[in-house]
Write an enzyme that holds these catalytic residues in place. Structure first.
Site, mmCIF file in Angstrom:
data_model
loop_
_atom_site.group_PDB
_atom_site.id
_atom_site.type_symbol
_atom_site.label_atom_id
_atom_site.label_comp_id
_atom_site.label_asym_id
_atom_site.label_seq_id
_atom_site.Cartn_x
_atom_site.Cartn_y
_atom_site.Cartn_z
ATOM 1 N N ASN A 40 0.816 -1.310 0.114
ATOM 2 C CA ASN A 40 0.063 0.075 -0.188
ATOM 3 C C ASN A 40 0.867 1.171 0.036
ATOM 4 O O ASN A 40 1.582 1.403 -1.118
ATOM 5 C CB ASN A 40 -1.212 -0.041 0.934
ATOM 6 C CG ASN A 40 -0.713 -0.320 2.409
ATOM 7 O OD1 ASN A 40 -0.351 -1.181 2.728
ATOM 8 N ND2 ASN A 40 -1.486 0.644 3.351
ATOM 9 N N ASP A 41 0.955 1.947 0.929
ATOM 10 C CA ASP A 41 1.345 3.456 1.174
ATOM 11 C C ASP A 41 2.817 3.453 0.478
ATOM 12 O O ASP A 41 3.687 2.659 1.132
ATOM 13 C CB ASP A 41 1.139 4.334 1.934
ATOM 14 C CG ASP A 41 -0.030 4.175 2.815
ATOM 15 O OD1 ASP A 41 -1.257 3.550 2.038
ATOM 16 O OD2 ASP A 41 -0.264 4.535 4.064
ATOM 17 N N GLN A 57 4.559 0.326 2.424
ATOM 18 C CA GLN A 57 3.881 -0.637 3.417
ATOM 19 C C GLN A 57 3.774 -1.802 2.317
ATOM 20 O O GLN A 57 3.265 -1.956 1.285
ATOM 21 C CB GLN A 57 2.474 0.006 3.425
ATOM 22 C CG GLN A 57 2.438 1.358 4.430
ATOM 23 C CD GLN A 57 2.645 0.883 5.937
ATOM 24 O OE1 GLN A 57 1.946 0.291 6.421
ATOM 25 N NE2 GLN A 57 4.000 0.746 6.219
ATOM 26 N N SER A 101 2.637 3.850 8.174
ATOM 27 C CA SER A 101 3.505 4.718 7.185
ATOM 28 C C SER A 101 4.187 5.864 8.008
ATOM 29 O O SER A 101 4.042 6.253 9.118
ATOM 30 C CB SER A 101 2.409 5.547 6.333
ATOM 31 O OG SER A 101 1.890 4.367 5.484
ATOM 32 N N ARG A 162 -1.157 8.682 13.404
ATOM 33 C CA ARG A 162 -0.145 8.096 12.558
ATOM 34 C C ARG A 162 0.327 8.957 11.306
ATOM 35 O O ARG A 162 -0.208 10.147 11.037
ATOM 36 C CB ARG A 162 -0.834 6.715 11.951
ATOM 37 C CG ARG A 162 -2.059 6.972 11.267
ATOM 38 C CD ARG A 162 -2.686 5.371 10.890
ATOM 39 N NE ARG A 162 -3.865 5.456 10.056
ATOM 40 C CZ ARG A 162 -5.170 5.313 10.946
ATOM 41 N NH1 ARG A 162 -4.834 4.851 12.282
ATOM 42 N NH2 ARG A 162 -6.357 5.418 10.403
ATOM 43 N N ASP A 163 1.474 8.260 10.725
ATOM 44 C CA ASP A 163 1.811 8.418 9.427
ATOM 45 C C ASP A 163 2.642 10.100 9.478
ATOM 46 O O ASP A 163 2.313 11.007 8.895
ATOM 47 C CB ASP A 163 0.646 8.847 8.263
ATOM 48 C CG ASP A 163 -0.333 7.584 8.443
ATOM 49 O OD1 ASP A 163 0.210 6.500 8.657
ATOM 50 O OD2 ASP A 163 -1.453 7.946 7.753
ATOM 51 N N GLU A 221 -5.620 10.740 6.722
ATOM 52 C CA GLU A 221 -4.424 9.990 6.887
ATOM 53 C C GLU A 221 -3.150 10.567 5.831
ATOM 54 O O GLU A 221 -3.688 11.396 4.999
ATOM 55 C CB GLU A 221 -4.782 8.597 6.358
ATOM 56 C CG GLU A 221 -5.679 7.802 7.110
ATOM 57 C CD GLU A 221 -5.732 6.277 6.687
ATOM 58 O OE1 GLU A 221 -5.864 6.178 5.309
ATOM 59 O OE2 GLU A 221 -5.919 5.508 7.332
HETATM 60 C C1 FRU Z 1 -3.314 4.631 4.553
HETATM 61 C C2 FRU Z 1 -2.715 3.694 5.895
HETATM 62 C C3 FRU Z 1 -2.434 4.743 6.795
HETATM 63 C C4 FRU Z 1 -1.479 3.497 7.749
HETATM 64 C C5 FRU Z 1 -1.219 2.737 6.656
HETATM 65 C C6 FRU Z 1 -1.097 1.079 7.288
HETATM 66 O O1 FRU Z 1 -3.402 3.755 3.684
HETATM 67 O O2 FRU Z 1 -4.027 3.443 6.472
HETATM 68 O O3 FRU Z 1 -2.779 5.565 7.421
HETATM 69 O O4 FRU Z 1 -0.300 4.261 8.403
HETATM 70 O O5 FRU Z 1 -2.052 2.789 5.524
HETATM 71 O O6 FRU Z 1 -0.651 0.484 6.227
#
Ligand code: FRU
Length: 472
Positions: A40-41, A57, A101, A162-163, A221
Site C-alpha cells: 500500500n502506501d 507498506q 506509514s 499516525r503517518d 491520513e
Molecule cells: C493509509 C494507511 C495509513 C497507515 C497505513 C497502514 O493507506 O491506512 O494511515 O499508516 O495505511 O498500512
C-alpha cells in the site's frame, strides 16, 4: 553472525532472484509492484546521497492488510529500481501490530526513518481499540535500522494517530501527523524538534471543523506539508467524505490545500480542498524534494477497502502497484502533476499520426504512452475494458467493474486540449492539459491489448511503446 541479519540477507537473495510467473499478465513492466503479498502506501521517499529510496507498506505474508513491514527499493534514475532488504519489521512492543506509514530524512548524513508503531489493545478484534507510537529508525553502517519510540499516545485524541511526515525548516525539524479528536474528527497536528527525539506539539493546523472546513471526515491520513511555488501545500487523505455530484466518488479521498503556515503558532489559513486525482485508484501519496529542486510525488494506486480483493492479481499472490513518479508545480492556484522526464527513456517505436479519429490505426496497449491534441470530442477505448471520453464537459472515464456487471465512472470537468496517457498492462495514468487534471486507474483486460480511437474529431497523435524498466 546473528540469526536476524542472516535471515534478512537470505530474504534479500530470494527477492533478487524471484521470477514472476509467465501468466502473471497484469504485472506491470515499468511500475513498482510487490514481488509477493500486498503493497500500500509509499513511505520514506527521499533522494539520499544521490540515490532515490522508496520504502513502502508491505505485507509479504499475505495479500491482505494484516502485517505491515517496510519494503525498500532504490534507484539512481526514478525508472530502474532495485529491491533492497526489508527495512522495518514489526518486532518491538511499540510496533507489534505493524510498522505503519511514515517518512525519511537526512540527519547530518544519516538516513532516518520516522514511522508509526501500531499497537492493538485487548484481543485485537476491535479495530477502534488501539494506540500508536511515533518512532524513529536510524540506519546503521550495515544498512539495518535501529528503532526507538519517541512519541506515545496523545491526550485529547483517540488511538488513531499516525503517518508522520518530517522535514527541516530554519534548522528545526517539523512533523505533520494525522490524529483523531474524540468526536471522530480528522486533524493534522504540527510538532517541532531539535533532535528528532523530543517533540513539542505546536498545534492543530487543519482538519475537520477547523479553518472553515466544516465537518470534513473522521481521519486525515498521510499528511504531507511542503513549500512549492509560493504556497505551503498540505496534502492529506480525508476519510468519511460523502460523494458530491461528480466529486469524491472514491471511498476515501486524496487532495490538497494551499495556504501559508505560521511555524510559530501553527496557524494555517488555506484554500478549499482540491482533489489530487480524479481516477478510480489514487491514495496516500508522498512527496520529496529532489536534489535538483524538483518536488516529486508517488502515490499508491489503490484505495483502502474499495473493492480491493476483487483484483485478479490475487491469483498470483500479489496486489496493488505504485503510480509513476511525477513532478509537481503550481500554476494559477492549482497543482499540476506531470510524469518525471526520466520516464521518456522508456519510449521506443515512435509513431506520429494526424487525422479523423475514426480513420486512425489501432495501437498496441500493453505498455505505451500516447499524447493526443484535439479540441473536439473523441473516445479512447483500451482493450474493451476502459473508456476515456472527451466531451465539452471534460473527461468521462469508465471502466468495467471488477465485481459487478457494470461500469464505474469518474469525471474531470474542464476544457480538454491535450491528453497524455501512460499505460502499463493493468493501469492508466491520464494527464489532462499538461497535468492540471490527473486520472489514475487500474483495469484488468480480458480482451486483446488494443488502443482504439473513435469519433469525428481531428486528432494529432504521438504514440510510443514503453519498454520494460529494470525492476530487480
Ligand atoms: C493509509 C494507511 C495509513 C497507515 C497505513 C497502514 O493507506 O491506512 O494511515 O499508516 O495505511 O498500512
Amino acid at each position: 553472525m546473528k540469526e536476524l541479519p542472516l535471515l534478512r540477507k537470505t530474504l534479500h537473495a530470494v527477492i533478487k532472484n524471484y521470477k514472476h510467473h509467465p501468466d502473471d499478465q497484469y504485472r506491470p513492466v515499468w511500475h513498482l509492484s510487490p514481488i509477493v503479498g500486498l503493497l500500500n502506501d509509499p513511505n520514506g521517499f527521499i533522494q539520499f546521497q544521490g540515490q532515490y529510496h522508496l520504502f513502502y507498506q508491505w505485507n509479504p505474508l499475505a495479500a491482505d492488510h494484516s502485517n505491515k513491514f517496510w519494503g525498500h527499493w532504490t534507484s539512481s534514475d526514478l525508472v530502474n529500481w532495485s529491491n533492497e532488504s526489508v527495512a522495518l519489521l514489526p518486532s518491538e512492543d511499540f510496533d507489534q501490530d505493524g510498522c505503519f506509514s511514515g517518512s525519511a530524512v537526512d540527519d547530518q548524513g544519516q538516513l532516518v526513518l520516522v514511522y508509526t508503531g501500531n499497537v492493538m489493545l485487548g484481543d485485537g478484534k476491535d479495530l477502534e481499540h488501539r494506540t500508536a507510537w511515533q518512532c524513529i529508525a536510524r540506519q546503521q553502517s550495515d544498512g539495518t535500522f535501529e528503532k526507538k519510540a519517541v512519541i506515545g499516545q496523545l491526550d485529547g485524541y483517540t488511538g488513531h494517530i499516525r503517518d508522520p511526515k518530517v522535514w527541516k525548516h530554519n534548522d528545526l525539524w517539523y512533523m505533520v501527523l494525522a490524529a483523531q479528536a474524540p468526536k471522530k474528527q480528522g486533524k493534522v497536528l504540527l510538532f517541532k524538534s531539535t533532535d528528532l527525539e523530543a517533540w513539542t506539539l505546536v498545534g492543530e493546523i487543519a482538519g475537520s471543523e477547523l479553518n472553515d472546513m466544516g465537518l470534513f471526515g473522521y481521519m486525515w491520513e498521510c499528511p504531507d506539508l511542503f513549500h512549492l511555488d509560493g504556497h505551503d501545500v498540505l496534502i492529506s487523505c480525508p476519510q468519511g467524505i460523502e460523494p458530491e455530484g461528480r466529486r469524491y466518488l472514491n471511498l476515501h479521498q486524496a487532495g490538497y490545500l494551499l495556504g501559508t503556515l505560521d511555524y510559530e503558532t501553527g496557524h494555517y489559513p488555506h484554500s478549499k480542498f482540491f482533489q489530487l486525482d480524479y481516477g478510480h485508484e489514487f491514495y496516500a501519496p508522498q512527496t520529496t524534494l529532489a536534489e535538483d529542486g524538483r518536488r516529486l510525488i508517488v502515490g499508491w494506486m489503490g484505495v483502502p477497502d474499495q473493492d480491493e480483493f476483487s483484483q485478479p492479481t490475487l491469483k498470483h499472490g500479489w496486489i496493488h502497484i505504485m503510480t509513476a513518479p511525477r513532478e509537481l508545480s503550481i500554476k494559477q492556484g492549482q497543482i499540476y502533476q506531470s510524469p518525471v522526464k526520466e520516464l521518456e527513456a522508456l519510449r521506443v517505436n515512435h509513431q506520429h499520426v494526424k487525422g479523423i479519429a475514426n480513420s486512425l490505426p489501432t495501437f498496441d496497449s500493453s505498455s505505451a504512452e500516447i499524447i493526443i491534441h484535439s479540441q473536439d470530442d473523441y473516445e479512447v477505448t483500451i482493450s474493451n475494458t476502459l473508456w476515456i471520453q472527451r466531451s465539452a464537459e471534460g473527461i468521462t472515464l469508465k471502466r468495467q467493474s471488477l465485481s459487478l456487471d457494470e461500469t464505474e465512472v469518474r469525471y474531470w470537468d474542464g476544457d480538454v486540449e491535450k491528453l497524455q496517457i501512460l499505460i502499463d498492462r493493468s493501469s492508466v495514468e491520464i494527464f489532462i492539459n499538461d497535468g492540471l487534471g490527473v486520472m489514475t486507474s487500474r483495469y484488468f483486460p480480458k480482451h486483446e491489448l488494443l488502443l482504439e480511437l473513435s469519433g469525428d474529431a481531428v486528432l494529432d497523435v504521438n504514440y510510443w511503446e514503453l519498454k520494460a524498466a529494470s525492476l530487480i
